[in-house]
Design a protein around this motif. Structure first.
Motif, short mmCIF file in Angstrom:
data_model
loop_
_atom_site.label_atom_id
_atom_site.label_comp_id
_atom_site.label_asym_id
_atom_site.label_seq_id
_atom_site.Cartn_x
_atom_site.Cartn_y
_atom_site.Cartn_z
N GLY A 294 0.88 -1.36 -0.12
CA GLY A 294 -0.01 0.11 0.01
C GLY A 294 0.73 1.27 0.05
N ARG A 295 1.97 1.26 0.87
CA ARG A 295 2.80 2.39 0.92
C ARG A 295 3.62 2.54 -0.55
NH1 ARG A 295 6.53 2.61 6.20
NH2 ARG A 295 7.00 4.33 5.05
N VAL A 296 4.13 1.55 -1.16
CA VAL A 296 4.78 1.77 -2.37
C VAL A 296 3.88 2.10 -3.58
CG1 VAL A 296 5.90 0.06 -4.22
CG2 VAL A 296 6.43 0.02 -1.70
N ARG A 297 2.45 1.72 -3.28
CA ARG A 297 1.61 1.85 -4.32
C ARG A 297 1.19 3.56 -4.28
NH1 ARG A 297 -2.30 -1.22 -2.58
NH2 ARG A 297 -1.32 -3.12 -3.75
N ARG A 298 1.12 3.84 -3.11
CA ARG A 298 0.65 5.48 -2.90
C ARG A 298 1.79 6.16 -3.48
NH1 ARG A 298 0.50 8.83 2.78
NH2 ARG A 298 -0.33 10.73 1.80
N ILE A 299 3.09 5.89 -3.22
CA ILE A 299 4.33 6.74 -3.75
C ILE A 299 4.15 6.58 -5.33
CG2 ILE A 299 6.77 6.79 -3.83
CD1 ILE A 299 7.01 5.66 -1.02
N ARG A 305 0.72 11.20 -10.89
CA ARG A 305 -0.25 12.15 -10.67
C ARG A 305 0.28 13.40 -10.77
NH1 ARG A 305 -1.85 11.05 -6.12
NH2 ARG A 305 -1.38 12.80 -4.95
N SER A 306 1.78 13.77 -10.23
CA SER A 306 2.31 14.95 -10.02
C SER A 306 3.09 15.50 -11.01
CB SER A 306 2.99 15.13 -8.81
OG SER A 306 3.77 16.16 -8.57
N THR A 307 2.99 16.16 -12.07
CA THR A 307 4.02 16.61 -13.06
C THR A 307 5.39 17.04 -12.37
OG1 THR A 307 3.05 18.88 -13.31
CG2 THR A 307 2.20 17.19 -14.71
N LEU A 320 22.26 10.78 -10.35
CA LEU A 320 22.53 9.79 -9.59
C LEU A 320 23.00 8.49 -10.59
CD1 LEU A 320 19.82 9.65 -6.93
CD2 LEU A 320 22.17 10.05 -6.60
N GLY A 321 22.77 8.75 -11.95
CA GLY A 321 23.37 7.85 -12.92
C GLY A 321 22.22 6.53 -13.13
N LEU A 322 21.08 6.72 -12.56
CA LEU A 322 20.26 5.62 -12.72
C LEU A 322 19.12 5.88 -14.06
CD1 LEU A 322 18.44 5.89 -9.24
CD2 LEU A 322 20.24 4.40 -9.88
N LYS A 323 18.74 4.76 -14.49
CA LYS A 323 18.04 4.58 -15.78
C LYS A 323 16.84 5.49 -15.56
CE LYS A 323 19.46 -0.01 -17.00
NZ LYS A 323 19.14 -1.48 -17.13
N ASN A 324 16.51 6.05 -16.74
CA ASN A 324 15.20 6.98 -16.76
C ASN A 324 14.03 5.81 -16.84
OD1 ASN A 324 13.41 8.77 -17.02
ND2 ASN A 324 14.01 9.42 -19.17
N HIS A 325 13.49 5.22 -15.81
CA HIS A 325 12.51 4.59 -16.01
C HIS A 325 11.34 5.19 -14.91
CE1 HIS A 325 14.77 0.50 -16.55
NE2 HIS A 325 14.71 1.35 -17.60
N LYS A 326 10.23 4.73 -15.64
CA LYS A 326 8.99 5.30 -14.66
C LYS A 326 8.52 4.35 -13.79
CE LYS A 326 6.68 8.05 -18.29
NZ LYS A 326 5.35 8.38 -19.06
N LEU A 327 7.78 4.89 -12.63
CA LEU A 327 7.46 4.01 -11.40
C LEU A 327 6.37 3.00 -11.91
CD1 LEU A 327 7.97 6.23 -8.36
CD2 LEU A 327 9.52 4.51 -9.58
N ILE A 328 5.92 2.07 -11.39
CA ILE A 328 4.94 1.00 -11.91
C ILE A 328 4.13 0.98 -10.92
CG2 ILE A 328 4.59 -1.43 -12.47
CD1 ILE A 328 6.99 -1.61 -13.71
N VAL A 361 8.95 19.53 -3.86
CA VAL A 361 7.97 18.37 -3.83
C VAL A 361 7.43 18.34 -2.46
CG1 VAL A 361 7.68 15.88 -4.01
CG2 VAL A 361 9.26 16.93 -5.54
N ARG A 362 8.15 18.50 -1.29
CA ARG A 362 7.50 18.38 0.12
C ARG A 362 6.51 19.40 0.11
NH1 ARG A 362 9.45 14.82 3.42
NH2 ARG A 362 8.67 16.07 5.21
N LYS A 363 6.81 20.58 -0.62
CA LYS A 363 5.72 21.86 -0.60
C LYS A 363 4.28 21.35 -0.78
CE LYS A 363 6.31 25.14 -3.65
NZ LYS A 363 6.89 26.08 -4.36
N SER A 364 4.38 20.37 -1.65
CA SER A 364 2.82 20.12 -1.98
C SER A 364 2.51 18.76 -1.49
CB SER A 364 2.90 19.78 -3.69
OG SER A 364 3.60 19.02 -4.03
N GLU A 365 3.56 17.94 -0.99
CA GLU A 365 3.12 16.52 -0.28
C GLU A 365 3.77 16.36 0.84
OE1 GLU A 365 0.16 13.43 -0.55
OE2 GLU A 365 0.53 15.21 -1.81
#
Length: 372
Positions: A294-299, A305-307, A320-328, A361-365
């Motif tokens: 549930g916590r992972v799903r909320r994130i 939802r947030s641009t 950080l040199g990570l792959k440009n992947h979207k969350l699932i 980001v923390r300003k809105s969430e």
């Protein structure tokens, strides 16, 4: 211009005194019973058409320009006078009436193009409105300027039904070679809340290839009771001539599908993937695991939802040199989507943590935090 004579009648070459290059394509007949040329009419060597000859070549050139323009090549003009060369050049210029001529719809080429358009619409699931799209019309005009695009009514009432019956006959002929056929059935709801049932056939061909065909997708207006589905499946078996193929029904574990198999007296195989998903979903509902998911799903939902958060995540991934992947985000109908969601979250956790701690980001969430 007069009638076309029999093509076995011999055409004599024009006398050598007639030096215009156009005479390479014309000659004269002889008077019947005489060895004299009938110079009242010139005769086209290509079509055997008799053309009134008035002492000049105007009628002859007009005939070639209208019916045999391919004869007017630069080589033809090699020995022509300046005036004749001008006429030949004019003959090579495209005529307005030639540019506006259309390909007859009943011609072989016209039929092939129309069938190809219908196949494009059917196989790629395109709407009929594609016929009115400027890009599509420009494509066809470039490929064949003379082709006239058919109307929607012609496609829906004639071409598509003919293509359907042709394809259906091919599918029935192919399935007739199989010893057994399995059919899968599932009901679904469209975005316009209309209910449908799709039936698919599967079998092994003579050369040991697994073949599948979608037999039909039909709207269902009555309730999805097992008896109604059994009647629908029986009609499908009869329509596609599968009564002697020992048809096996493969469905999910829904109660109405089980009843449909019993009422229709089909050997019933329950979908292994659906059974596995039901078992896995029960395990995923264990309290501690359910809270974690549930916590992972909320994130992941927040980042979709947030641009602002999504843009910030991309920047952190780059730093950080990570792959440009979207969350699932997982879905309940596929247990492995929960696995994919957690795997992607672990891959991107450093970027996710950095993003959630960033001021913009923390300003809105402010109450959203990552996992330890």
């Amino acid at each position: 211009m007069t009638e076309v004579d029999k093509k076995d009648r011999e055409i004599k070459n024009a006398p050598s005194i007639l030096k215009a290059s156009i005479w390479a394509h014309f000659g004269f007949y002889e008077h019947t019973g005489k060895h004299e040329l009938d110079k009242t009419h010139a005769v086209c060597k290509a079509s055997h058409t008799k053309i009134k000859y008035l002492g000049n070549t105007t009628n002859l050139r007009n005939h070639v320009r209208r019916f045999h323009s391919e004869m007017l090549t630069p080589a033809t003009a090699a020995s022509a006078t300046a005036k004749e060369i001008t006429r030949l050049a004019e003959a090579h210029q495209p005529r307005i009436d030639a540019m506006l001529s259309t390909l007859p719809p009943n011609s072989e080429k016209g039929k092939r193009i129309t069938k190809a358009v219908a196949t494009f619409i059917a196989k790629d699931l395109r709407p009929y409105s594609v016929l009115e799209n400027l890009g599509f019309r420009n494509l066809l005009k470039t490929l064949e300027p003379r082709y006239k695009i058919p109307s929607r009514n012609h496609l829906t009432e004639n071409v598509i039904p003919a293509l359907y019956h042709e394809t259906k006959a091919q599918v029935i002929a192919s399935m007739s070679q199989a010893s057994r056929v399995a059919i899968t059935c599932d009901s679904w709801t469209s975005v316009t809340t209309e209910s449908y049932v799709t039936v698919t056939a599967h079998y092994v061909s003579k050369d040991w290839k697994i073949l599948s065909h979608v037999l039909q997708t039909r709207a269902v207006y009555e309730s999805h009771m097992g008896s109604h589905l059994a009647e629908l499946l029986s009609r499908v078996v009869e329509e596609w001539q599968l009564s002697d193929k020992s048809v096996v029904l493969v469905t999910d574990n829904a109660s109405n599908m089980i009843v449909a198999a019993q009422v229709g007296k089909f050997p019933h195989v329950k979908c292994f993937a659906h059974t596995l998903n039901l078992a896995s979903q029960r395990a995923l509902k264990v309290a501690t695991l359910s809270r974690l998911l549930g916590r992972v799903r909320r994130i992941s939902t927040f980042f979709h939802r947030s641009t602002t958060a999504n843009h910030c995540l991309k920047e952190k991934q780059k730093c950080l040199g990570l792959k440009n992947h979207k969350l699932i985000t997982d879905v309940t109908t596929r247990w492995n989507s929960s696995y994919d969601m957690v795997e992607r979250f672990l891959e991107q956790q450093p970027a996710i943590c950095a993003t959630l701690l960033s001021p913009e980001v923390r300003k809105s969430e402010s109450d959203l935090c990552t996992l330890n």
